[in-house]
Design an enzyme around this catalytic site. Structure first.
Site, PDB file in Angstrom:
ATOM      1  N   GLU A  59       0.824  -1.209   0.000  1.00 45.79           N
ATOM      2  CA  GLU A  59       0.000   0.000   0.000  1.00 45.79           C
ATOM      3  C   GLU A  59       0.863   1.266   0.000  1.00 45.79           C
ATOM      4  OE1 GLU A  59      -3.612  -0.482   2.625  1.00 45.79           O
ATOM      5  OE2 GLU A  59      -2.478  -2.254   3.204  1.00 45.79           O
ATOM      6  N   PHE A 119     -14.881 -16.485   2.588  1.00 46.29           N
ATOM      7  CA  PHE A 119     -13.759 -15.601   2.275  1.00 46.29           C
ATOM      8  C   PHE A 119     -12.493 -16.124   2.933  1.00 46.29           C
ATOM      9  CE2 PHE A 119     -17.412 -12.957   1.564  1.00 46.29           C
ATOM     10  CZ  PHE A 119     -17.054 -12.147   0.492  1.00 46.29           C
ATOM     11  N   LYS A 155      -8.637 -15.133   3.909  1.00 45.07           N
ATOM     12  CA  LYS A 155      -7.870 -13.904   4.112  1.00 45.07           C
ATOM     13  C   LYS A 155      -6.557 -14.179   4.847  1.00 45.07           C
ATOM     14  CE  LYS A 155     -12.159 -11.264   4.896  1.00 45.07           C
ATOM     15  NZ  LYS A 155     -12.858 -10.320   5.816  1.00 45.07           N
ATOM     16  N   SER A 167      -6.201  -3.683   3.673  1.00 42.41           N
ATOM     17  CA  SER A 167      -6.847  -3.216   2.441  1.00 42.41           C
ATOM     18  C   SER A 167      -7.174  -4.314   1.437  1.00 42.41           C
ATOM     19  CB  SER A 167      -5.998  -2.140   1.774  1.00 42.41           C
ATOM     20  OG  SER A 167      -6.054  -0.957   2.512  1.00 42.41           O
ATOM     21  N   GLY A 195     -19.526 -16.425   4.331  1.00 43.58           N
ATOM     22  CA  GLY A 195     -20.136 -15.312   3.612  1.00 43.58           C
ATOM     23  C   GLY A 195     -21.491 -14.980   4.224  1.00 43.58           C
ATOM     24  N   VAL A 249     -25.118 -12.414   3.508  1.00 43.84           N
ATOM     25  CA  VAL A 249     -25.841 -11.467   2.667  1.00 43.84           C
ATOM     26  C   VAL A 249     -26.186 -10.258   3.528  1.00 43.84           C
ATOM     27  CG1 VAL A 249     -27.884 -11.064   1.245  1.00 43.84           C
ATOM     28  CG2 VAL A 249     -26.773 -13.321   1.247  1.00 43.84           C
ATOM     29  N   ASP A 262     -15.697  -1.521  10.609  1.00 45.76           N
ATOM     30  CA  ASP A 262     -16.563  -1.997   9.528  1.00 45.76           C
ATOM     31  C   ASP A 262     -17.531  -3.060  10.035  1.00 45.76           C
ATOM     32  OD1 ASP A 262     -14.823  -0.384   8.146  1.00 45.76           O
ATOM     33  OD2 ASP A 262     -13.747  -2.030   7.171  1.00 45.76           O
ATOM     34  N   ASN A 319     -17.205  -6.621  11.457  1.00 43.16           N
ATOM     35  CA  ASN A 319     -16.295  -7.249  10.498  1.00 43.16           C
ATOM     36  C   ASN A 319     -14.851  -7.048  10.939  1.00 43.16           C
ATOM     37  OD1 ASN A 319     -15.074  -8.357   8.236  1.00 43.16           O
ATOM     38  ND2 ASN A 319     -15.401  -6.562   6.960  1.00 43.16           N
ATOM     39  N   SER A 326     -11.509   7.892   0.574  1.00 44.73           N
ATOM     40  CA  SER A 326     -11.494   7.253   1.889  1.00 44.73           C
ATOM     41  C   SER A 326     -12.705   7.645   2.731  1.00 44.73           C
ATOM     42  CB  SER A 326     -10.212   7.616   2.644  1.00 44.73           C
ATOM     43  OG  SER A 326      -9.078   7.127   1.972  1.00 44.73           O
TER      44      SER A 326
END
Length: 356
Positions: free
Chosen positions: A16, A183, A185, A191, A223, A225, A301, A314, A326
């Site tokens: 980044e 997901f 990770k 990011s 995941g 929704v 988040d 999250n 941002s």
């Protein structure tokens, strides 16, 4: 009265690097605004991708968008120890403003170095930065604080690479416990770097292998929704929460390109959600901030499952971006704290936290 010298630290060794430069330009502009110009003098410090620190004219050139003319003796060091020979201007810094995203920037490493310098700095300390960066440690702290989250499993690189007999069983367990989509990770990259959304066994195996190339610790999340909403936090021991914003996008998920490419995502401020839900998110954002021992600033988040009214946390970002796209500065702008005032408040929070 003499101006306070602010060491603006940007660049860095993570993926980044470029985003950090853009964030630094925004902060420099805010500190040179009419309301801050009499209080602060900006001293730029640019960390090259190889870890070498540049100050003075070279750092200013990068901040101005120019390609710096770096001599061979300044750029590629023959002796690795020379990377720790900081620019002489570093001795005169009164307060540091690190805006380094990702590993070696917001994970506690630079924060430890700045702590050793015994000079105030903006943002979280070693503990808050490290816990906020490591998704596994972060989720453990959230669970301890009673914050609801999506289901997840932790995986090690050794489970993926070391024993081929273990890997199929691992994938079986993930499929049974989390299902698809899920997901994958890396635990310690920021990011959305290295993140994959998977919908099949083949994709899961490939994503786990890829994530293991980035980090020895991996997390797999179920995941959900849901609408993606965010809240900004400002302060130290008695932090304040901003209005709640929402991220919408057309890509499959909020990946690195979507996050940092103008026009790829829309930021809706305030989020069109019930007032009670917004208040719940603000309360949870502050709890998350305190749970990881964050300081100064953070963006938190959430997933808002509209069908059930459920709010799931999250992640927390203890050094969010300050680019034109941002969410953090935009949330505070809507909440009555314009960019220049926000930069001032962050410096004042750093000074306040440093007091014995």
């Amino acid at each position: 009265m003499s101006k306070m010298r602010v060491g603006l630290l940007f660049g860095g060794r993570s993926g980044e690097h470029e985003v950090s430069i853009v964030s630094a330009r925004s902060i420099a502009k805010a500190l040179k605004s009419e309301q801050n110009a009499q209080k602060y003098e900006v001293l730029p410090f640019y960390i090259q991708k190889d870890g070498f620190w540049q100050g003075g004219e070279t750092a200013q050139q990068v901040l101005d968008g120019e390609v710096p003319q770096v001599g061979e003796e300044e750029g590629k060091y023959a002796n690795p120890k020379s990377r720790w020979q900081f620019p002489p201007e570093a001795d005169s810094v009164d307060v540091w403003f690190p805006i380094l995203h990702g590993p070696n920037g917001e994970d506690g490493t630079v924060q430890g170095l700045l702590s050793l310098m015994q000079v105030p700095f903006v943002g979280s300390g070693v503990l808050g930065s490290a816990v906020g960066m490591d998704k596994i440690a972060m989720k453990t702290a959230f669970a301890q604080a009673g914050l609801p989250q999506v289901k997840y499993q932790t995986v090690s690189r050794a489970q993926i690479w070391s024993n081929p007999c273990v890997f199929p069983k691992l994938c079986d367990e993930i499929e049974a416990d989390l299902g698809y989509p899920c997901f994958v990770k890396p635990a310690n990259l920021g990011s959305s770097v290295g993140i994959a959304k998977v919908r099949s066994r083949t994709q899961l195996e490939a994503a786990l292998d890829s994530a293991a190339s980035y980090d020895r610790r991996i997390i797999v999340e179920a995941g959900v929704v849901a609408r993606e909403v965010e809240c900004a936090v400002l302060g130290n021991d008695n932090p304040q929460a901003s209005a709640v914003g929402e991220i919408t996008y057309k890509s499959d998920f909020y990946d690195y390109e979507t996050k940092y490419t103008e026009g790829k995502a829309d930021l809706i401020i305030p989020a069109n959600i019930p007032a009670a839900v917004a208040a719940q998110i603000q309360d949870m954002a502050v709890k998350a901030f305190l749970a990881v021992d964050a300081a100064g600033l953070a963006r938190v988040d959430f997933f808002y499952v509209e069908s059930t009214g459920e709010v799931l946390i999250n992640e927390i970002n203890t050094l969010p971006g300050f680019t034109s796209t941002s969410m953090y500065p935009q949330l505070w702008g809507y909440s009555g704290v314009p960019f220049a005032e926000l930069a001032d408040k962050l410096i004042q929070a750093a000074l306040e936290r440093y007091k014995p």
